[in-house]
Design a protein around this motif. Structure first.
Motif, PDB file in Angstrom:
ATOM      1  N   PRO A  40      43.540  54.642  41.532  1.00 20.28           N
ATOM      2  CA  PRO A  40      42.945  54.945  42.836  1.00 20.28           C
ATOM      3  C   PRO A  40      43.035  56.436  43.180  1.00 20.28           C
ATOM      4  O   PRO A  40      43.804  57.168  42.564  1.00 20.28           O
ATOM      5  CB  PRO A  40      43.779  54.106  43.805  1.00 20.28           C
ATOM      6  N   GLN A 209      34.311  50.288  34.814  1.00 19.60           N
ATOM      7  CA  GLN A 209      33.444  49.753  33.768  1.00 19.60           C
ATOM      8  C   GLN A 209      33.127  50.824  32.743  1.00 19.60           C
ATOM      9  O   GLN A 209      32.964  50.544  31.566  1.00 19.60           O
ATOM     10  CB  GLN A 209      32.154  49.196  34.383  1.00 19.60           C
ATOM     11  N   PHE A 236      41.813  45.745  29.739  1.00 22.51           N
ATOM     12  CA  PHE A 236      40.804  45.100  30.583  1.00 22.51           C
ATOM     13  C   PHE A 236      40.704  43.589  30.358  1.00 22.51           C
ATOM     14  O   PHE A 236      39.935  42.905  31.036  1.00 22.51           O
ATOM     15  CB  PHE A 236      39.431  45.756  30.391  1.00 22.51           C
ATOM     16  N   SER A 237      41.428  43.044  29.376  1.00 21.56           N
ATOM     17  CA  SER A 237      41.383  41.590  29.206  1.00 21.56           C
ATOM     18  C   SER A 237      42.718  40.953  29.582  1.00 21.56           C
ATOM     19  O   SER A 237      42.759  40.024  30.377  1.00 21.56           O
ATOM     20  CB  SER A 237      40.990  41.229  27.773  1.00 21.56           C
ATOM     21  N   THR A 238      43.792  41.475  29.025  1.00 23.32           N
ATOM     22  CA  THR A 238      45.103  40.898  29.320  1.00 23.32           C
ATOM     23  C   THR A 238      46.111  42.016  29.584  1.00 23.32           C
ATOM     24  O   THR A 238      46.971  42.290  28.741  1.00 23.32           O
ATOM     25  CB  THR A 238      45.596  40.039  28.141  1.00 23.32           C
ATOM     26  N   PRO A 239      45.978  42.677  30.743  1.00 22.80           N
ATOM     27  CA  PRO A 239      46.920  43.766  31.053  1.00 22.80           C
ATOM     28  C   PRO A 239      48.352  43.235  31.120  1.00 22.80           C
ATOM     29  O   PRO A 239      48.570  42.078  31.485  1.00 22.80           O
ATOM     30  CB  PRO A 239      46.440  44.266  32.410  1.00 22.80           C
ATOM     31  N   GLU A 245      46.537  44.448  36.576  1.00 22.17           N
ATOM     32  CA  GLU A 245      45.663  43.288  36.799  1.00 22.17           C
ATOM     33  C   GLU A 245      45.100  43.324  38.226  1.00 22.17           C
ATOM     34  O   GLU A 245      43.906  43.143  38.449  1.00 22.17           O
ATOM     35  CB  GLU A 245      46.455  41.988  36.560  1.00 22.17           C
ATOM     36  N   TYR A 247      44.711  45.847  40.194  1.00 25.24           N
ATOM     37  CA  TYR A 247      43.784  46.962  40.415  1.00 25.24           C
ATOM     38  C   TYR A 247      42.430  46.683  39.784  1.00 25.24           C
ATOM     39  O   TYR A 247      41.389  46.819  40.435  1.00 25.24           O
ATOM     40  CB  TYR A 247      44.365  48.269  39.868  1.00 25.24           C
ATOM     41  N   ILE A 248      42.423  46.269  38.512  1.00 22.73           N
ATOM     42  CA  ILE A 248      41.129  46.117  37.834  1.00 22.73           C
ATOM     43  C   ILE A 248      40.349  44.907  38.338  1.00 22.73           C
ATOM     44  O   ILE A 248      39.140  44.853  38.196  1.00 22.73           O
ATOM     45  CB  ILE A 248      41.274  46.064  36.287  1.00 22.73           C
ATOM     46  N   THR A 249      41.044  43.930  38.937  1.00 26.32           N
ATOM     47  CA  THR A 249      40.306  42.782  39.488  1.00 26.32           C
ATOM     48  C   THR A 249      40.075  42.941  40.996  1.00 26.32           C
ATOM     49  O   THR A 249      39.571  42.037  41.642  1.00 26.32           O
ATOM     50  CB  THR A 249      41.049  41.451  39.240  1.00 26.32           C
ATOM     51  N   GLY A 250      40.455  44.101  41.533  1.00 28.16           N
ATOM     52  CA  GLY A 250      40.187  44.360  42.946  1.00 28.16           C
ATOM     53  C   GLY A 250      41.047  43.544  43.891  1.00 28.16           C
ATOM     54  O   GLY A 250      40.613  43.154  44.962  1.00 28.16           O
ATOM     55  N   ARG A 251      42.294  43.239  43.470  1.00 26.35           N
ATOM     56  CA  ARG A 251      43.184  42.485  44.361  1.00 26.35           C
ATOM     57  C   ARG A 251      44.231  43.402  44.968  1.00 26.35           C
ATOM     58  O   ARG A 251      45.387  43.071  45.068  1.00 26.35           O
ATOM     59  CB  ARG A 251      43.877  41.369  43.580  1.00 26.35           C
ATOM     60  N   PHE A 252      43.803  44.557  45.362  1.00 22.65           N
ATOM     61  CA  PHE A 252      44.701  45.576  45.869  1.00 22.65           C
ATOM     62  C   PHE A 252      44.525  45.682  47.359  1.00 22.65           C
ATOM     63  O   PHE A 252      43.431  45.600  47.846  1.00 22.65           O
ATOM     64  CB  PHE A 252      44.267  46.913  45.250  1.00 22.65           C
ATOM     65  N   GLY A 253      45.587  45.927  48.079  1.00 24.52           N
ATOM     66  CA  GLY A 253      45.322  46.213  49.481  1.00 24.52           C
ATOM     67  C   GLY A 253      46.523  45.870  50.336  1.00 24.52           C
ATOM     68  O   GLY A 253      47.483  45.328  49.892  1.00 24.52           O
TER      69      GLY A 253
END
Lengths: 253, 219
Positions: A40, A209, A236-239, A245, A247-253
């Motif tokens: 980020p 991407q 990008f598949s199995t961090p 995980e 961050y790349i799947t957008g579950r941050f916050g």
């Protein structure tokens, strides 16, 4: 240091004044591969990139601890010239920044500074660099026109050609496509993938991407720390790290 | 930073679509085995009709998954979540097809076939239903421990199937004039047994989602 390591970063810390921007970074940048750095805003990825060719020397109040070796040489050793380092480690920036000169003179600029004067040699360097930057066919008939007349995507490839003209070993790229349209972005990405055969590339990108598409290795940084450094396919598949995980799947916050 | 809440809400919605398809496939199994025991030809027509609805539900899931991949470019566990939704829905659709096949067998048997439907088919159905429930529970809660129980149940189901086929084979010797009817019953046993295999596949997909690598539950 293994011969296939270009940069060896060990326990590296960096402060802007009293603010620590990088914490205990350990990272080995492999030769002839594309290493992407994601994370980020404010995570320290651009700071780390700029440190690799000592661009941070220009910023006042910067303090460092730890070592960064480039081909076994400590880049902060007083005996090593920063100009020498920057000849070996070129940089391409977020916004294309051609000089207000002709296309030819943009590419010939570096070699001329390094003392090359013969027209024939310069011609060869210019043609080879523009070809390697995949822009020769588009500009070969107008080499004497001003570089500002090119499109944004062409200007960026011209800047890459300008970087290639001094035959660097490493190319650092700081968000090289963020100011470009999608087609120009794909062209520059294709170019980057080809360049890795001859050069080592470190690219900072906000576009995950893009990192997944073009890089061999990916480093994920967060709050000045290197959280994970893995093969791009793995990251990008199995961090390994839950923060990666998230961050790349957008579950941050 | 704001998370991808809308995308993750769509993933949840897709999950409910898969669970809905699973409930449908399970219902079809119950109805078809009940119709088998009751010789209920009228019910078979309804089963065949409802199978088309389930086929459509599977296609809807496929479409939703493809759209989400194209639009959201998911990675890591999100990508696996979408891929296993595709694969699980295929397994569920195949389960529903087996229920449809049972319905067709009932039609082949006709009204006055005069043979007793083997009582173990009902036992097999009970295990298959349990397996569907477990597999969907493991999918819903992304729970590996539930998925691992499926292998054990599948062994029980296979064992029962072995017993049924053996007994039916013996019956063909003593009751040769009913061979065609006995064959249909053996087919039905086979269809029910296949439910177990598909439920096991679902469990394996859940393990893949969680672990990020393929695991064979029967190994």
């Amino acid at each position: 240091m293994a011969n296939n390591t270009v940069f060896s970063i060990e326990d590296f810390n960096l402060w802007y004044g009293s603010n620590q921007a990088l914490y205990k970074i350990d990272l080995q940048v492999p030769r002839n591969q594309i290493t992407a750095v994601i994370g980020p805003s404010g995570c320290g990825k651009s700071t780390l990139l700029k440190t690799l060719n000592r661009m941070n020397d220009l910023v006042s109040g910067v303090n460092i601890a730890g070592t960064i070796k480039y081909n076994d040489q400590d880049i902060f050793n007083k005996k090593n010239m920063v100009e020498e380092l920057r000849t070996q480690v070129g940089m391409v920036f977020q916004k294309p920044n051609p000089f207000p000169k002709s296309i030819y003179d943009n590419v010939a600029y570096g070699p001329r500074i390094h003392g090359i004067k013969k027209k024939k040699v310069l011609d060869e360097i210019v043609e080879k660099s523009l070809k390697d930057a995949a822009i020769w066919d588009e500009v070969k008939d107008r080499l004497n026109q001003n570089a500002f007349g090119l499109s944004g995507g062409q200007q960026q490839r011209l800047c890459i050609a300008r970087c290639l003209a001094i035959e660097p070993d490493v190319i650092l790229m700081d968000e090289p496509t963020s100011a470009l349209d999608p087609i120009s972005t794909l062209k520059v990405e294709e170019l980057i993938k080809e360049l890795k055969n001859k050069y080592t590339i470190v690219i900072v990108t906000h576009n995950m991407q893009q990192a997944a598409r073009i890089s061999n290795k990916t480093a994920f940084m967060l709050n000045g720390e290197l959280v994970e450094f893995s093969d791009t396919d793995t990251l990008f598949s199995t961090p390994r790290d839950k923060r990666t995980e998230d961050y790349i799947t957008g579950r941050f916050g | 930073m704001v998370g991808r809440e809308q995308f993750h809400a769509e993933l949840e919605k897709m999950k409910t679509m898969v669970i809905d398809l699973a409930e449908g496939a399970k219902e079809q199994l119950s109805r078809s085995v009940e119709a088998l025991y009751n010789g209920d030809l009228e019910a078979t027509n309804n089963i065949l009709e409802d199978d088309k609805v389930l086929d459509q539900k599977e296609m809807d899931i496929n479409e939703a998954v493809i759209l989400l991949i194209a639009r959201e470019q998911p990675v890591a566990s999100d990508l696996r979540r979408l891929i296993i939704a595709l694969k699980i829905s295929t397994d569920l659709e195949r389960m529903a097809d087996h229920a449809k096949n049972i319905a067709k067998s009932i039609q082949h048997l006709g009204e006055n076939h005069g043979i007793n439907i083997h009582e173990k088919l009902s036992d097999m159905k009970e295990i298959a239903i349990r397996m569907i429930d477990l597999s969907i529970k493991s999918y819903k809660h992304e729970d590996m421990t539930i998925a691992r129980k499926l292998a054990e149940l599948d062994d029980q189901l296979d064992k029962l199937y072995g017993e049924v086929t053996k007994e039916l084979l013996e019956e063909t010797a003593t009751n040769p004039q009913s061979i065609q009817h006995i064959m249909q019953m053996a087919y039905c046993a086979r269809y029910i047994e296949r439910f177990g295999d598909h439920a096991t596949n679902i469990g394996e997909n859940v393990l893949y989602l969680i672990k990020g690598k393929s695991i064979d539950l029967n190994a």
